[in-house]
Every structure is written in C-alpha cells, then in structure tokens.
Design an enzyme around this catalytic site. Structure first.
Site, PDB file in Angstrom:
ATOM      1  N   HIS A  17       0.924  -1.324   0.155  1.00  0.00           N
ATOM      2  CA  HIS A  17       0.128   0.043  -0.079  1.00  0.00           C
ATOM      3  C   HIS A  17       0.888   1.358   0.126  1.00  0.00           C
ATOM      4  O   HIS A  17       0.464   1.967  -0.750  1.00  0.00           O
ATOM      5  CB  HIS A  17      -1.095   0.247   1.237  1.00  0.00           C
ATOM      6  N   SER A 127      -2.201  -7.828   2.753  1.00  0.00           N
ATOM      7  CA  SER A 127      -2.613  -7.581   4.334  1.00  0.00           C
ATOM      8  C   SER A 127      -2.981  -9.162   5.068  1.00  0.00           C
ATOM      9  O   SER A 127      -2.633  -9.304   6.002  1.00  0.00           O
ATOM     10  CB  SER A 127      -3.884  -6.700   4.443  1.00  0.00           C
TER      11      SER A 127
END
Ligand code: ADP
Length: 151
Positions: A17, A127
């Site tokens: 990210h 994640s």
C-alpha cells in the site's frame, strides 16, 4: 486540483500500500486514503489503529489524507467531489477482480479508476498474509512500514 481516492481495508497498512500511495502522490495533487468500514467483516486491527498507522506513516506528506467511509466507494467519491479512484495491481487475479469493479463503478458514476502496477519487491505482499504471519508469531516487520507494530 486532481484528487484520487485510494480505498481499502488497510488491516494493516503494508509496504505494498505504502508504495502505491507514494507513487500516487507524484501523479495527483492529493491522495485520500479511504478506510472502508464493513459491519460484517472481522478486522485484526481496530479502525483507530488502522487510521493511525496510515497517518503516522505519511505524517511528513501533506498531500496524503486519511478518511473513513461506509457504503459504495463511488457514492463516497461523489459526496466529496473526487473524480479518480487509485488501485494497485499485483497479479492477474487482481486484474480480473479490479476490472469487474472498475467497470461496475463506471456504470454507476463518471469516475475513472487509475491502476498502478506494484513494485516488484512488494508485489507479493498482502494484508491477509501479514495477518497470518502475525497470528503465527512470525517476523512481519519486513512487510509493513516501520511504524506499523502489534502492541
Ligand atoms: P481490500 O482487501 O479491502 O481491497 P486492501 O487493503 O487489501 O483492501 O487493498 C487496497 C488496495 O491496495 C487495492 O488496490 C490493492 O490492490 C492494493 N494493494 C494491496 N496490496 C498491495 C501490494 N502489495 N502492492 C500494491 N498494491 C497493493
């Protein structure tokens, strides 16, 4: 002013990210990192922790803002007057998934989705993998920015 929304769960923020946001800043005047809240989803990190991780990681980058939203991403974009959605692409599976979402979003609203290909060295990070490593007491610190730590 060209502004892009970067939506996701960020449970937690990863170096993947981070890379997309850093590169997004070079293309747009402002990147709004938008944490989507889904009442049916179980998160590892609280909303406050997820928000703080992103705010701290970009404390020195005034072009990055963090917000929380509920409901359809395109509705939120229209509410706050944003014309672009930014997404990262890691692999063909991401592409197929993102293509369907982007087409649907364009049917719903005149909002363009802009894709950035991930950097080679962070393209394997997700994640969900970070959460698995944390759950099993592995060294997750190489996968996330320095300020993202389990308490
Ligand atoms: P969600 O699971 O809710 O889609 P994520 O937090 O997993 O949210 O992802 C948000 C955005 O970040 C998506 O565009 C996704 O493709 C992108 N992304 C996730 N991991 C990486 C990575 N390793 N490299 C680049 N982009 C990534």
């Amino acid at each position: 002013m060209k502004r892009a929304l970067f939506p996701g769960s960020f449970d937690p923020l990863t170096l993947g990210h981070y890379d997309i946001i850093k590169r997004g800043v070079t293309l747009f005047d402002e990147i709004i990192v938008a944490i989507g809240v889904n009442a049916d989803k179980k998160y590892m990190f609280s909303l406050e922790e997820r928000k703080k991780f992103i705010e701290e990681a970009f404390a020195n980058e005034p072009k990055v803002k963090v917000v929380v939203y509920k409901g359809l991403t395109v509705n939120f974009c229209q509410e706050i007057g944003i014309e672009f959605i930014l997404r990262g692409l890691r692999n063909p599976a991401d592409f197929e998934f993102e293509k369907a979402i982007a087409h649907t979003n364009r049917d719903l609203a005149p909002i363009e989705t802009v894709f950035l290909l991930t950097s080679a060295d962070t393209s394997y990070i997700a994640s969900s993998i970070v959460r698995d490593v944390i759950r099993n007491d592995g060294d997750y610190t190489k996968l996330v920015p320095d300020n993202v730590r389990v308490k």
